[in-house]
Design a protein around this motif. Structure first.
Motif, PDB file in Angstrom:
ATOM      1  N   UNK A  54       0.835  -1.213   0.000  1.00  0.00           N
ATOM      2  CA  UNK A  54       0.000   0.000   0.000  1.00  0.00           C
ATOM      3  C   UNK A  54       0.861   1.250   0.000  1.00  0.00           C
ATOM      4  N   UNK A  55       1.998   1.193   0.687  1.00  0.00           N
ATOM      5  CA  UNK A  55       2.892   2.359   0.720  1.00  0.00           C
ATOM      6  C   UNK A  55       3.427   2.658  -0.671  1.00  0.00           C
ATOM      7  N   UNK A  56       3.727   1.622  -1.434  1.00  0.00           N
ATOM      8  CA  UNK A  56       4.192   1.831  -2.812  1.00  0.00           C
ATOM      9  C   UNK A  56       3.067   2.428  -3.653  1.00  0.00           C
ATOM     10  N   UNK A  57       1.840   1.907  -3.475  1.00  0.00           N
ATOM     11  CA  UNK A  57       0.710   2.458  -4.218  1.00  0.00           C
ATOM     12  C   UNK A  57       0.521   3.936  -3.886  1.00  0.00           C
ATOM     13  N   UNK A  58       0.651   4.293  -2.632  1.00  0.00           N
ATOM     14  CA  UNK A  58       0.480   5.696  -2.242  1.00  0.00           C
ATOM     15  C   UNK A  58       1.509   6.593  -2.910  1.00  0.00           C
ATOM     16  N   UNK A  59       2.728   6.086  -3.084  1.00  0.00           N
ATOM     17  CA  UNK A  59       3.744   6.860  -3.812  1.00  0.00           C
ATOM     18  C   UNK A  59       3.326   7.062  -5.263  1.00  0.00           C
ATOM     19  N   UNK A  60       2.770   6.020  -5.864  1.00  0.00           N
ATOM     20  CA  UNK A  60       2.300   6.148  -7.244  1.00  0.00           C
ATOM     21  C   UNK A  60       1.145   7.139  -7.338  1.00  0.00           C
ATOM     22  N   UNK A  61       0.259   7.107  -6.349  1.00  0.00           N
ATOM     23  CA  UNK A  61      -0.910   7.988  -6.349  1.00  0.00           C
ATOM     24  C   UNK A  61      -0.495   9.455  -6.297  1.00  0.00           C
ATOM     25  N   UNK A  62       0.581   9.756  -5.614  1.00  0.00           N
ATOM     26  CA  UNK A  62       1.027  11.157  -5.508  1.00  0.00           C
ATOM     27  C   UNK A  62       1.296  11.768  -6.885  1.00  0.00           C
ATOM     28  N   UNK A  63       1.719  10.938  -7.830  1.00  0.00           N
ATOM     29  CA  UNK A  63       2.065  11.439  -9.165  1.00  0.00           C
ATOM     30  C   UNK A  63       0.999  11.099 -10.201  1.00  0.00           C
ATOM     31  N   UNK A  64      -0.111  10.536  -9.767  1.00  0.00           N
ATOM     32  CA  UNK A  64      -1.134  10.083 -10.717  1.00  0.00           C
ATOM     33  C   UNK A  64      -2.198  11.146 -10.930  1.00  0.00           C
ATOM     34  N   UNK A  65      -2.867  11.039 -12.064  1.00  0.00           N
ATOM     35  CA  UNK A  65      -4.017  11.899 -12.360  1.00  0.00           C
ATOM     36  C   UNK A  65      -5.334  11.186 -12.105  1.00  0.00           C
ATOM     37  N   UNK A  66      -5.350   9.883 -12.358  1.00  0.00           N
ATOM     38  CA  UNK A  66      -6.587   9.115 -12.297  1.00  0.00           C
ATOM     39  C   UNK A  66      -6.295   7.765 -11.658  1.00  0.00           C
ATOM     40  N   UNK A  67      -7.218   7.276 -10.855  1.00  0.00           N
ATOM     41  CA  UNK A  67      -7.181   5.891 -10.396  1.00  0.00           C
ATOM     42  C   UNK A  67      -8.555   5.295 -10.655  1.00  0.00           C
ATOM     43  N   UNK A  68      -8.592   4.067 -11.177  1.00  0.00           N
ATOM     44  CA  UNK A  68      -9.848   3.420 -11.531  1.00  0.00           C
ATOM     45  C   UNK A  68      -9.917   2.080 -10.813  1.00  0.00           C
ATOM     46  N   UNK A  69     -11.055   1.819 -10.162  1.00  0.00           N
ATOM     47  CA  UNK A  69     -11.229   0.540  -9.460  1.00  0.00           C
ATOM     48  C   UNK A  69     -12.646   0.025  -9.671  1.00  0.00           C
ATOM     49  N   UNK A  70     -12.788  -1.308  -9.630  1.00  0.00           N
ATOM     50  CA  UNK A  70     -14.126  -1.898  -9.701  1.00  0.00           C
ATOM     51  C   UNK A  70     -14.284  -3.020  -8.681  1.00  0.00           C
ATOM     52  N   UNK A  71     -13.732  -2.774  -7.470  1.00  0.00           N
ATOM     53  CA  UNK A  71     -14.004  -3.670  -6.352  1.00  0.00           C
ATOM     54  C   UNK A  71     -15.463  -3.523  -5.911  1.00  0.00           C
ATOM     55  N   UNK A  72     -15.934  -4.511  -5.134  1.00  0.00           N
ATOM     56  CA  UNK A  72     -17.185  -4.268  -4.428  1.00  0.00           C
ATOM     57  C   UNK A  72     -16.958  -3.102  -3.460  1.00  0.00           C
TER      58      UNK A  72
END
Length: 400
Positions: A85-103
């Protein structure tokens, strides 16, 4: 001095980075729209062995996966692990969009919900696709295309009247939800240009299925009519339907009185214009079975190619009923170039379904085939500053 040809302009979405947390079909369909138009897409997957992975939608080298996951980069992350999750958060800092289709509840359990990631990047566009919506009595239910085709009314208007409910032959709810999600993301990106703010974009298979009912939904909402199965007939435009010729089926649609008059002339049946059974569209609707039979009897006298040429020349809409292979072999389809050729390192020369959108400035492109799991770990995670020894350590602990 010789002029060198100008390079094509960068694709319109090339400035944007998208984090793809989606699976199955609706989510990947949304992200594919962005990827094909230039966005850098980082597909986040569980760290599993490619040789043993069998996702819903087919194996990695299967047609469906190749078609849905092209133009993406793959990074493997275990989001149940705090380091992942910490790695994902680093990616999110530089991202424009995140897309998910979990419940809806899953993202909260993982700690990757909108409010959490918004605190890291307030400009983030967070897009969610669910089966039934983010809240409400069905929010936590699993939702798949066929389930929603039934619940959303699609199956009740598809098929022949005597057949009972029939699912459409394609994943209508999944695909439509993906397209609506992509539209929502683009709207949110435009709004961010004006306001500087990110936002949470939501759609669901159920909402998309109801929206795509369109005229059938409007018949109920506006006029109180409950649509029923009409088979190959149009519910309101007569004659419309499937007909048989000497060498194969064809479709014909005759909207309005002017087109009806043209059909009577083209089929050498001027007497139909005075026949009280067929004089108006209401008359033709009341007597559609008899009319369709008369039309079919005439069409059976000549090959399909004869009628298509003759009726098109009269300004009437008609066409062959093709199998999928025949559709892609059609000269107009070949001219449009919607089958995109690509050489795959394992599959060889294949074709994928291209974009149906054209522009005089840009052409969506197939830049890369569907990636293998973790194919871009070193590239993407290296951009975050992770060294080879750190990547190996994460790999050994099944974090990536």
């Amino acid at each position: 001095m010789t002029n060198t040809p100008a390079s094509p302009p960068a694709l319109p979405l090339s400035p944007y980075r998208v984090i793809d947390l989606t699976r199955v079909r609706a989510g990947p369909t949304a992200v594919r729209q962005l990827a094909d138009w230039g966005a850098e897409v980082i597909k986040i997957e569980e760290p599993v062995k490619a040789s043993t992975e069998t996702e819903m939608g087919g194996m990695r080298l299967g047609p469906d996966y190749q078609n849905l996951q092209r133009n993406k980069k793959s990074v493997t992350l275990n989001l149940k692990d705090p380091e992942g999750r910490a790695v994902l958060e680093k990616l999110v800092r530089e991202a424009d969009v995140i897309v998910e289709n979990y419940r809806p509840d899953v993202k909260h359990r993982l700690g990757i919900d909108y409010e959490t990631l918004k605190a890291i990047n307030p400009r983030l566009i967070y897009a969610s696709i669910s089966g039934f919506g983010q809240d409400g009595p069905y929010a936590k239910r699993p939702g798949y295309d066929q389930i929603v085709q039934g619940m959303g009314g699609m199956m009740s208007v598809t098929g022949l009247p005597e057949s009972g409910p029939v699912r459409a032959g394609i994943a209508v709810a999944d695909t439509t939800a993906g397209l609506y999600c992509a539209i929502g993301i683009l709207i949110a990106l435009l709004d961010r240009e004006r306001t500087g703010n990110g936002q949470w974009v939501q759609t669901s298979l159920l909402e998309a299925q109801l929206a795509i009912l369109d005229l059938q939904a409007a018949r109920w909402l506006v006029a109180g009519e409950v649509p029923i199965q009409a088979g190959n007939n149009h519910p309101t435009i007569i004659p419309t339907g499937l007909f048989t010729t000497q060498n194969g089926p064809m479709t014909l649609q005759v909207p309005g009185q002017l087109m009806w008059e043209r059909l009577c002339k083209a089929m050498d049946r001027p007497q139909w214009l005075e026949d009280p059974r067929y004089r108006t569209n209401r008359d033709r609707s009341d007597n559609r079975v008899a009319l369709n039979q008369e039309i079919n009897d005439i069409l059976m006298q000549q090959p399909r190619e004869y009628w298509i040429e003759k009726l098109n020349a009269a300004g009437l809409a008609c066409g062959a009923v093709n199998t999928v292979d025949q559709a892609f072999a059609d000269p107009q389809v070949q001219h449009l170039g919607i089958a995109w050729p690509v050489t795959h390192p394992q599959l060889g020369d294949i074709q994928l379904v291209g974009q149906p959108i054209r522009s005089n400035r840009h052409q969506a492109a197939l830049r890369s085939v569907a990636p293998m799991p973790g194919e871009h770990n070193a590239e993407i995670l290296g951009q975050l500053g992770l060294q080879q020894n750190e990547l190996q350590s994460l790999r050994n602990r099944h974090v990536i």
